[in-house]
Scaffold this motif. Sequence first.
Motif, PDB file in Angstrom:
ATOM      1  N   LEU A  37      -2.769  -7.063  -3.400  1.00 44.98           N
ATOM      2  CA  LEU A  37      -3.330  -7.955  -2.387  1.00 44.98           C
ATOM      3  C   LEU A  37      -3.301  -9.356  -2.975  1.00 44.98           C
ATOM      4  N   TYR A  58       0.834  -1.195   0.000  1.00 43.61           N
ATOM      5  CA  TYR A  58       0.000   0.000   0.000  1.00 43.61           C
ATOM      6  C   TYR A  58       0.870   1.247   0.000  1.00 43.61           C
ATOM      7  N   TYR A  73     -15.208  -3.239   7.132  1.00 43.47           N
ATOM      8  CA  TYR A  73     -14.947  -3.759   5.788  1.00 43.47           C
ATOM      9  C   TYR A  73     -16.259  -3.825   5.013  1.00 43.47           C
ATOM     10  N   LEU A 130      -4.521   0.636  -1.416  1.00 45.09           N
ATOM     11  CA  LEU A 130      -4.084  -0.760  -1.385  1.00 45.09           C
ATOM     12  C   LEU A 130      -3.746  -1.164  -2.815  1.00 45.09           C
ATOM     13  N   ILE A 170      -6.927  -6.399   4.792  1.00 40.38           N
ATOM     14  CA  ILE A 170      -7.660  -5.145   4.560  1.00 40.38           C
ATOM     15  C   ILE A 170      -8.107  -4.540   5.883  1.00 40.38           C
ATOM     16  N   TYR A 191     -13.311  -3.180  -2.768  1.00 39.86           N
ATOM     17  CA  TYR A 191     -13.257  -3.267  -1.315  1.00 39.86           C
ATOM     18  C   TYR A 191     -12.966  -1.894  -0.742  1.00 39.86           C
TER      19      TYR A 191
END
Length: 120
Positions: free
Chosen positions: A65, A48, A116, A62, A81, A109
């Motif tokens: 991932l 990130y 989240y 981000l 996350i 996301y």
Amino acid sequence: MARGYKKFYGTPASDAEFEVAWNRLLAQDGVLGLGAKVNGELVGIAHYLFHTSTWATTICYLQDLFTADEECGKGVARALIARLGQCPCCGKVSTMLLARDGEVPFIRYTATCGRYRHQQ
């Protein structure tokens, strides 16, 4: 993990490029990283960075991932996350992710203050 990530997305990198990226992560040179371990084994990574946007002076983006195949669907990505969302410097974390073949083609996301939200 990084080699698996690059292979999965079909974006090859040379050993020299991996070395530069690793050194930047270690030096916290504009990019940062998190790792997730299960039973002492690295099973997920998140890279990130921070940047400005139209509506905020600092946003945590981000960039990468990735989880090991054997850990897919077990919450590793969600945990990474969520961890980013808990960082004091990450009031809001956002990214766009491409899913694996056969899954939803586009997933977004957003984590805010450790919460989240997953949208399809």
